[in-house]
Design a protein around this motif. Structure first.
Motif, PDB file in Angstrom:
ATOM      1  N   LEU A 242       0.821  -1.212   0.000  1.00 50.84           N
ATOM      2  CA  LEU A 242       0.000   0.000   0.000  1.00 50.84           C
ATOM      3  C   LEU A 242       0.858   1.266   0.000  1.00 50.84           C
ATOM      4  CD1 LEU A 242      -2.707  -1.176   2.560  1.00 50.84           C
ATOM      5  CD2 LEU A 242      -2.782  -1.267   0.069  1.00 50.84           C
ATOM      6  N   TYR A 246      -1.545   6.681  -2.688  1.00 50.56           N
ATOM      7  CA  TYR A 246      -2.578   7.716  -2.556  1.00 50.56           C
ATOM      8  C   TYR A 246      -2.638   8.558  -3.824  1.00 50.56           C
ATOM      9  CZ  TYR A 246      -5.252  11.588  -0.546  1.00 50.56           C
ATOM     10  OH  TYR A 246      -6.207  12.543  -0.298  1.00 50.56           O
ATOM     11  N   ALA A 260      -7.420   6.021  -5.957  1.00 47.28           N
ATOM     12  CA  ALA A 260      -7.182   5.874  -4.513  1.00 47.28           C
ATOM     13  C   ALA A 260      -7.348   7.200  -3.775  1.00 47.28           C
ATOM     14  CB  ALA A 260      -5.784   5.301  -4.260  1.00 47.28           C
ATOM     15  N   ASP A 262      -9.733   9.149  -0.424  1.00 46.90           N
ATOM     16  CA  ASP A 262     -10.145   8.765   0.943  1.00 46.90           C
ATOM     17  C   ASP A 262     -11.236   7.700   0.930  1.00 46.90           C
ATOM     18  OD1 ASP A 262      -8.785  11.302   1.120  1.00 46.90           O
ATOM     19  OD2 ASP A 262      -9.432  11.357   3.208  1.00 46.90           O
ATOM     20  N   TYR A 264     -11.901   5.537  -1.339  1.00 42.93           N
ATOM     21  CA  TYR A 264     -11.385   4.245  -1.799  1.00 42.93           C
ATOM     22  C   TYR A 264     -10.798   3.447  -0.628  1.00 42.93           C
ATOM     23  CZ  TYR A 264      -8.129   0.915  -3.947  1.00 42.93           C
ATOM     24  OH  TYR A 264      -7.437  -0.215  -4.275  1.00 42.93           O
ATOM     25  N   TYR A 265     -10.005   4.120   0.200  1.00 39.11           N
ATOM     26  CA  TYR A 265      -9.421   3.440   1.367  1.00 39.11           C
ATOM     27  C   TYR A 265     -10.533   2.930   2.281  1.00 39.11           C
ATOM     28  CZ  TYR A 265      -4.760   5.303   0.334  1.00 39.11           C
ATOM     29  OH  TYR A 265      -3.564   5.585  -0.238  1.00 39.11           O
ATOM     30  N   ARG A 266     -11.470   3.819   2.514  1.00 36.25           N
ATOM     31  CA  ARG A 266     -12.574   3.487   3.403  1.00 36.25           C
ATOM     32  C   ARG A 266     -13.348   2.256   2.932  1.00 36.25           C
ATOM     33  NH1 ARG A 266     -15.705   6.448   6.733  1.00 36.25           N
ATOM     34  NH2 ARG A 266     -17.695   5.442   7.026  1.00 36.25           N
ATOM     35  N   SER A 268     -12.321   0.010   0.871  1.00 32.81           N
ATOM     36  CA  SER A 268     -11.463  -1.172   0.830  1.00 32.81           C
ATOM     37  C   SER A 268     -11.309  -1.815   2.204  1.00 32.81           C
ATOM     38  CB  SER A 268     -10.077  -0.801   0.282  1.00 32.81           C
ATOM     39  OG  SER A 268     -10.214  -0.267  -1.008  1.00 32.81           O
ATOM     40  N   ILE A 269     -11.383  -0.988   3.257  1.00 29.10           N
ATOM     41  CA  ILE A 269     -11.262  -1.529   4.606  1.00 29.10           C
ATOM     42  C   ILE A 269     -12.583  -2.167   5.050  1.00 29.10           C
ATOM     43  CG2 ILE A 269     -10.892  -0.918   7.038  1.00 29.10           C
ATOM     44  CD1 ILE A 269      -9.039   1.374   5.947  1.00 29.10           C
ATOM     45  N   ILE A 300      -6.803   5.603   7.613  1.00 26.88           N
ATOM     46  CA  ILE A 300      -6.733   6.258   6.300  1.00 26.88           C
ATOM     47  C   ILE A 300      -5.626   7.312   6.284  1.00 26.88           C
ATOM     48  CG2 ILE A 300      -7.993   7.713   4.665  1.00 26.88           C
ATOM     49  CD1 ILE A 300     -10.560   6.205   5.543  1.00 26.88           C
ATOM     50  N   LEU A 303      -2.427   5.442   5.856  1.00 31.06           N
ATOM     51  CA  LEU A 303      -2.241   4.869   4.521  1.00 31.06           C
ATOM     52  C   LEU A 303      -1.955   5.951   3.477  1.00 31.06           C
ATOM     53  CD1 LEU A 303      -5.025   2.147   4.666  1.00 31.06           C
ATOM     54  CD2 LEU A 303      -2.546   1.802   4.733  1.00 31.06           C
ATOM     55  N   LYS A 304      -2.591   7.115   3.645  1.00 31.55           N
ATOM     56  CA  LYS A 304      -2.358   8.196   2.697  1.00 31.55           C
ATOM     57  C   LYS A 304      -0.917   8.686   2.762  1.00 31.55           C
ATOM     58  CE  LYS A 304      -5.536  11.481   2.749  1.00 31.55           C
ATOM     59  NZ  LYS A 304      -6.593  12.305   3.386  1.00 31.55           N
TER      60      LYS A 304
END
Ligand code: CUA
Length: 335
Positions: A242, A246, A260, A262, A264-266, A268-269, A300, A303-304
């Motif tokens: 990962l 971002y 990707a 915010d 998208y991360y959300r 995906s989790i 998030i 990860l960003k």
């Protein structure tokens, strides 16, 4: 008595005068037409009143000129409202790239805010003057609405999705923060203050020591605690790395390409099987219910910010997924 009652809240953001201009225009327009219509109704009622018992009015066959006039003039007026309003809306909706980012979580019945660098506040938000601010917001329970009247901004805060709100403060001081959507018993107490500081005061506030680390730090710990790192590391064949993804395009196994951001991360989790990275199997479990909204925002944020080579090592605090006794309590780092 009414001298103390202000007609408008004070203007404390760059967008406030522009919003007021549109609102004033609409008010003036509706006032003008209300007066015009009522005047004409009364005037015509008197002028064309029935003067004799047997009076029959002249039939009217229609008027092309009149029809065109009352079609074209309103069309022009509403187009002005549309173009003007849209222009203001887009300025609100598109913050510049360098905007200061703050996470906001609404829950019954408080506002929780956290700067990317870590400062957290309950029922409050502290921002610098003259710098664009972008709020990334979500709710832990029901729909709330984040509203700062002096900035002329408000936006729904909705469970299950992220919404954004941006503004640039133009005055220092304290300004009311409201929840503007009825959300239960203590809705009226879901209020707070936005504090606008000068650039130097803000920097001082930002640098002030605090017990907890940044949002990304907290997210990093969660990334290890939840054992995300077991699969999402550079050597893994099971899940994609990962690092540095971002705002990049992510090819998916169904041939589509995701971006990707915010959200998208959300997604995906919480719903990992909805968007599966091309070349990988949908084996990731959902973390819905395992992380709350605050933790989700922290993950998030981490990860960003995750750059190449920055995935935490598996052994640092978690180890492989099987058995992991905590080595020594004193080895825990305070950041
Ligand atoms: Cu939250 Cu009303």
């Amino acid at each position: 008595m009414f001298a103390q009652v202000p007609l408008w809240p004070e203007q404390a953001s760059t967008i406030a005068p522009r919003v007021d201009a549109v609102t004033s225009f609409l008010l003036a327009l509706t006032t003008f037409f209300t007066i015009l219509i009522f005047t004409l109704v009364i005037f015509f009622a008197i002028k064309y009143r029935r003067r004799a018992e047997n009076e029959v009015p002249r039939p009217v066959a229609g008027s092309m000129r009149l029809e065109l006039t009352w079609t074209i003039i309103p069309l022009l007026i509403v187009m002005v409202i549309f173009v003007w309003g849209t222009d203001v809306y887009f300025e609100m909706a598109r913050p510049p790239e360098n905007a200061l980012e703050v996470y906001v979580v609404g829950k019954q019945w408080m506002w929780y805010t956290q700067h990317v660098s870590g400062q957290r506040q309950n029922q409050g938000l502290t921002v610098p003057i003259g710098r664009p601010v972008r709020l990334t917001m979500t709710s832990q329970d029901v729909i709330h609405n984040f509203s700062i009247p002096a900035f002329r901004v408000k936006m729904d805060v909705v469970p299950g999705m992220t919404t954004t709100l941006s503004f640039t403060p133009t005055r220092t001081g304290k300004f009311h923060l409201f929840c503007a959507e009825y959300c239960g018993t203590n809705h009226s107490r879901m209020v707070g203050w936005v504090t606008v500081l000068s650039q130097s005061d803000f920097q001082q506030w930002l640098d002030s020591p605090r017990a907890d680390g940044s949002a990304a730090d907290a997210g990093r710990k969660l990334f290890q605690k939840l054992l995300c790192v077991t699969c999402h590391n550079r050597d893994s064949q099971r899940a994609p790395s990962l690092e540095g993804i971002y705002r990049t395009e992510r090819p998916l196994d169904d041939g589509k390409v995701a971006f990707a951001d915010d959200e998208y991360y959300r997604q995906s989790i919480l719903y990992p099987d909805k968007q599966v990275r091309a070349g990988f199997k949908p084996i990731m479990p959902s973390y819905k219910g395992q992380v709350n909204e605050v933790e989700l925002l922290q993950l998030i944020a981490f990860l960003k910010a995750l750059g190449p080579g920055q995935t935490p090592p598996r052994t640092e605090e978690t180890g492989p997924p099987a058995v992991t006794p905590d080595p020594q309590p004193s080895s825990k780092k305070k950041q």
